[in-house]
Design a protein around this motif. Structure first.
Motif, PDB file in Angstrom:
ATOM      1  N   PHE A   1       0.991  -1.588   0.024  1.00 40.71           N
ATOM      2  CA  PHE A   1       0.291   0.380   0.113  1.00 40.71           C
ATOM      3  C   PHE A   1       0.520   0.817   0.503  1.00 40.71           C
ATOM      4  O   PHE A   1       1.749   1.403   0.579  1.00 40.71           O
ATOM      5  N   VAL A   2       0.359   2.347  -0.975  1.00 36.61           N
ATOM      6  CA  VAL A   2       0.863   3.619  -0.540  1.00 36.61           C
ATOM      7  C   VAL A   2      -0.458   4.672   0.066  1.00 36.61           C
ATOM      8  O   VAL A   2      -1.215   4.283   0.425  1.00 36.61           O
ATOM      9  N   ALA A   3       0.359   5.076   1.619  1.00 41.08           N
ATOM     10  CA  ALA A   3      -0.913   6.122   2.232  1.00 41.08           C
ATOM     11  C   ALA A   3       0.455   7.661   2.933  1.00 41.08           C
ATOM     12  O   ALA A   3       1.201   7.975   2.315  1.00 41.08           O
TER      13      ALA A   3
ATOM     14  N   GLY B   1     -13.480  -4.477  -5.436  1.00 40.80           N
ATOM     15  CA  GLY B   1     -13.636  -2.542  -5.645  1.00 40.80           C
ATOM     16  C   GLY B   1     -12.472  -1.720  -5.466  1.00 40.80           C
ATOM     17  O   GLY B   1     -12.558  -0.941  -6.420  1.00 40.80           O
ATOM     18  N   THR B   2     -10.977  -1.867  -5.630  1.00 37.20           N
ATOM     19  CA  THR B   2     -10.143  -1.641  -6.492  1.00 37.20           C
ATOM     20  C   THR B   2     -10.065  -2.131  -8.122  1.00 37.20           C
ATOM     21  O   THR B   2     -10.079  -0.493  -8.348  1.00 37.20           O
ATOM     22  N   LEU B   3     -10.134  -2.710  -8.213  1.00 41.41           N
ATOM     23  CA  LEU B   3     -10.139  -3.035  -9.479  1.00 41.41           C
ATOM     24  C   LEU B   3     -11.545  -2.229 -10.315  1.00 41.41           C
ATOM     25  O   LEU B   3     -10.496  -1.749 -11.690  1.00 41.41           O
TER      26      LEU B   3
ATOM     27  N   HIS C   1     -12.916   0.503  -9.097  1.00 38.17           N
ATOM     28  CA  HIS C   1     -12.496   1.816  -9.240  1.00 38.17           C
ATOM     29  C   HIS C   1     -10.768   2.498  -9.827  1.00 38.17           C
ATOM     30  O   HIS C   1     -11.337   3.754 -10.063  1.00 38.17           O
ATOM     31  N   GLU C   2     -10.064   1.648  -9.330  1.00 33.51           N
ATOM     32  CA  GLU C   2      -8.720   2.078 -10.344  1.00 33.51           C
ATOM     33  C   GLU C   2      -8.807   1.955 -11.824  1.00 33.51           C
ATOM     34  O   GLU C   2      -7.336   1.658 -12.704  1.00 33.51           O
ATOM     35  N   GLY C   3      -9.372   0.650 -12.517  1.00 36.29           N
ATOM     36  CA  GLY C   3      -9.800   0.718 -13.955  1.00 36.29           C
ATOM     37  C   GLY C   3      -8.229  -0.329 -13.979  1.00 36.29           C
ATOM     38  O   GLY C   3      -7.741   0.349 -15.030  1.00 36.29           O
TER      39      GLY C   3
ATOM     40  N   VAL D   1     -10.829 -10.845  -5.873  1.00 39.01           N
ATOM     41  CA  VAL D   1     -11.779 -11.221  -4.919  1.00 39.01           C
ATOM     42  C   VAL D   1     -13.195 -10.381  -5.331  1.00 39.01           C
ATOM     43  O   VAL D   1     -13.218  -9.048  -4.442  1.00 39.01           O
ATOM     44  N   SER D   2     -14.301 -10.767  -5.714  1.00 35.86           N
ATOM     45  CA  SER D   2     -15.729 -10.976  -5.106  1.00 35.86           C
ATOM     46  C   SER D   2     -16.380 -11.202  -4.801  1.00 35.86           C
ATOM     47  O   SER D   2     -17.197 -12.581  -5.072  1.00 35.86           O
ATOM     48  N   GLY D   3     -17.246 -10.673  -4.185  1.00 36.70           N
ATOM     49  CA  GLY D   3     -18.499 -11.736  -3.650  1.00 36.70           C
ATOM     50  C   GLY D   3     -19.562 -11.751  -4.439  1.00 36.70           C
ATOM     51  O   GLY D   3     -20.309 -12.224  -4.806  1.00 36.70           O
TER      52      GLY D   3
HETATM   53  N1  LIG Z   1      -3.310   3.312  -1.428  1.00 37.72           N
HETATM   54  C1  LIG Z   1      -3.287   2.563  -1.684  1.00 37.72           C
HETATM   55  O1  LIG Z   1      -1.887   1.771  -1.756  1.00 37.72           O
HETATM   56  C2  LIG Z   1      -5.038   2.362  -2.497  1.00 37.72           C
HETATM   57  C3  LIG Z   1      -4.652   0.496  -2.953  1.00 37.72           C
HETATM   58  C4  LIG Z   1      -5.880  -0.282  -3.372  1.00 37.72           C
HETATM   59  C5  LIG Z   1      -6.652   0.788  -3.260  1.00 37.72           C
HETATM   60  N2  LIG Z   1      -6.752   2.121  -2.428  1.00 37.72           N
HETATM   61  C6  LIG Z   1      -7.549   3.013  -2.859  1.00 37.72           C
HETATM   62  O2  LIG Z   1      -9.527   1.581  -1.883  1.00 37.72           O
HETATM   63  C7  LIG Z   1     -10.342   2.600  -2.661  1.00 37.72           C
HETATM   64  C8  LIG Z   1     -10.975   1.539  -3.229  1.00 37.72           C
HETATM   65  O3  LIG Z   1     -11.324   0.321  -2.059  1.00 37.72           O
HETATM   66  P1  LIG Z   1     -12.820   0.385  -1.513  1.00 37.72           P
HETATM   67  O4  LIG Z   1     -13.896   0.508  -0.319  1.00 37.72           O
HETATM   68  O5  LIG Z   1     -13.666  -0.336  -2.492  1.00 37.72           O
HETATM   69  O6  LIG Z   1     -11.927  -1.414  -1.584  1.00 37.72           O
HETATM   70  P2  LIG Z   1     -11.790  -2.808  -1.931  1.00 37.72           P
HETATM   71  O7  LIG Z   1     -11.399  -3.726  -0.694  1.00 37.72           O
HETATM   72  O8  LIG Z   1     -11.103  -2.263  -3.446  1.00 37.72           O
HETATM   73  O9  LIG Z   1     -12.823  -3.700  -2.310  1.00 37.72           O
HETATM   74  C9  LIG Z   1     -13.770  -5.003  -2.068  1.00 37.72           C
HETATM   75  C10 LIG Z   1     -14.735  -5.345  -2.797  1.00 37.72           C
HETATM   76  O10 LIG Z   1     -13.857  -6.146  -2.338  1.00 37.72           O
HETATM   77  C11 LIG Z   1     -15.014  -7.657  -2.480  1.00 37.72           C
HETATM   78  N3  LIG Z   1     -14.553  -8.774  -1.401  1.00 37.72           N
HETATM   79  C12 LIG Z   1     -15.078 -10.035  -1.659  1.00 37.72           C
HETATM   80  N4  LIG Z   1     -14.799 -10.306  -1.205  1.00 37.72           N
HETATM   81  C13 LIG Z   1     -14.648  -9.395  -0.121  1.00 37.72           C
HETATM   82  C14 LIG Z   1     -13.543  -9.823   1.689  1.00 37.72           C
HETATM   83  N5  LIG Z   1     -13.920 -11.205   2.101  1.00 37.72           N
HETATM   84  N6  LIG Z   1     -13.551  -9.275   2.221  1.00 37.72           N
HETATM   85  C15 LIG Z   1     -13.145  -7.474   1.585  1.00 37.72           C
HETATM   86  N7  LIG Z   1     -13.408  -7.888   0.581  1.00 37.72           N
HETATM   87  C16 LIG Z   1     -14.491  -8.579  -0.305  1.00 37.72           C
HETATM   88  C17 LIG Z   1     -16.320  -7.034  -2.469  1.00 37.72           C
HETATM   89  O11 LIG Z   1     -16.450  -6.651  -4.244  1.00 37.72           O
HETATM   90  P3  LIG Z   1     -17.946  -6.828  -4.711  1.00 37.72           P
HETATM   91  O12 LIG Z   1     -18.572  -6.254  -4.582  1.00 37.72           O
HETATM   92  O13 LIG Z   1     -17.251  -7.305  -6.524  1.00 37.72           O
HETATM   93  O14 LIG Z   1     -18.071  -8.063  -3.713  1.00 37.72           O
HETATM   94  C18 LIG Z   1     -15.533  -5.608  -1.818  1.00 37.72           C
HETATM   95  O15 LIG Z   1     -16.791  -5.080  -2.636  1.00 37.72           O
HETATM   96  C19 LIG Z   1      -9.791   3.434  -3.958  1.00 37.72           C
HETATM   97  O16 LIG Z   1     -10.068   4.690  -3.545  1.00 37.72           O
HETATM   98  C20 LIG Z   1      -8.498   3.159  -4.471  1.00 37.72           C
HETATM   99  O17 LIG Z   1      -7.751   4.179  -5.431  1.00 37.72           O
HETATM  100  C21 LIG Z   1      -5.825   2.743  -2.370  1.00 37.72           C
END
Ligand SMILES: NC(=O)c1ccc[n+]([C@@H]2O[C@H](COP(=O)([O-])OP(=O)(O)OC[C@H]3O[C@@H](n4cnc5c(N)ncnc54)[C@H](OP(=O)(O)O)[C@@H]3O)[C@@H](O)[C@H]2O)c1
Length: 248
Positions: free
Chosen positions: A40-42, A81-83, A85-87, A115-117
């Protein structure tokens, strides 16, 4: 090949000379045992994104290590979610990195694991449509794939109500994908932490106060804290810190 902003090690042994790619590869080397590494980056004040995306936090040194970590893994695990959102595009590596993999007995490209539910995924997204290796979608028992998804990806079903991450990772290991790199996002990291599946966290700290608004690198339901000892601290000349924490 070493280009760009110099990166040095601060701890445990300070390096006066910048680290080249061979030295960085050694510091992040593949393990002998199955392992889940999270990257990750923060921002300095803990934000996971700027304006909704991670790109605003990531400079050249972070991108360099990000690319090396991809070179070193068998599979790249990312939450839907990341896949979305970040395309995400197809996971490709340049010829030098493919050559390193061949020389080290690793498949030319890492396998993408999504990973997608919900299976709310677009088979036309480049991550699937242009993938050099058929991606795996880790999902629940009765999730319904959209038309075309099974043409471009294999479904791996683990868990009934929600994706069973421990069972999913065990099945990836069984398929020979033992060195796993997870690029997030926060909900997936929260779930992996709750299930005590995180062996390593590589965290880049950008020298930036992002201010309030963005979430942290972790999200979801609270669970038990997990201790991850510090293994190294790198610093780039632009003020970025790169921490590696890992268990035993
Ligand atoms: N700074 C960094 O290094 C970094 C890295 C990655 C992402 N990001 C940021 O994070 C944000 C996106 O995050 P997000 O809130 O969408 O979270 P996410 O963790 O990317 O995605 C969540 C999704 O993962 C799927 N999932 C399936 N099983 C899961 C389980 N057991 N536990 C958790 N997730 C599961 C679900 O998809 P389904 O809805 O398809 O079921 C859930 O909606 C964006 O703003 C992105 O830019 C930042």
């Amino acid at each position: 090949m070493t280009v760009g902003i110099p990166i040095r090690r601060l701890w445990p042994e300070p390096s006066t000379e910048p680290l080249d790619d061979a030295a960085l590869t050694a510091l992040y080397r593949r393990g002998d045992q199955p392992r889940l590494r999270v990257n990750f980056v923060a921002s300095l004040d803990g934000a996971v994104s700027v304006g909704g995306y991670s790109a605003g936090l990531s400079g050249e040194p972070d991108k360099r290590v990000f690319g090396l970590l991809r070179m070193l893994c068998d599979a790249l695990v990312v939450a839907a979610g990341t896949l979305r959102h970040e395309g995400y595009r197809a996971v490709r590596l340049d010829e030098g990195r493919r050559a390193w993999r061949r020389a080290n007995g690793v498949a030319a490209y890492p396998t993408l694991v999504v990973v997608s539910g919900s299976l709310d995924l677009d088979p036309a997204q480049a991550a699937f449509a242009d993938a050099p290796v058929r991606p795996i979608v880790l999902t629940r028992a009765d999730a319904d794939p959209p038309p075309g998804l099974t043409d471009v990806a294999d479904l791996l079903r683990c868990g009934t109500d929600r994706v069973d991450l421990a069972a999913g990772l065990a099945e990836l290991h069984r398929r020979g994908l033992t060195q796993l790199l997870c690029e997030g996002g926060p909900h997936l990291l929260g779930a992996l932490t709750a299930a005590d599946l995180v062996d390593e966290l590589c965290l880049t700290v950008a020298p930036l106060l992002a201010g309030p608004g963005a979430g942290r690198i972790t999200a979801g339901d609270a669970g038990a804290p997990r201790h991850l000892p510090l293994r190294h601290v790198l610093a780039a000349d632009d003020g970025v810190l790169m921490l590696r924490h890992a268990r035993g």
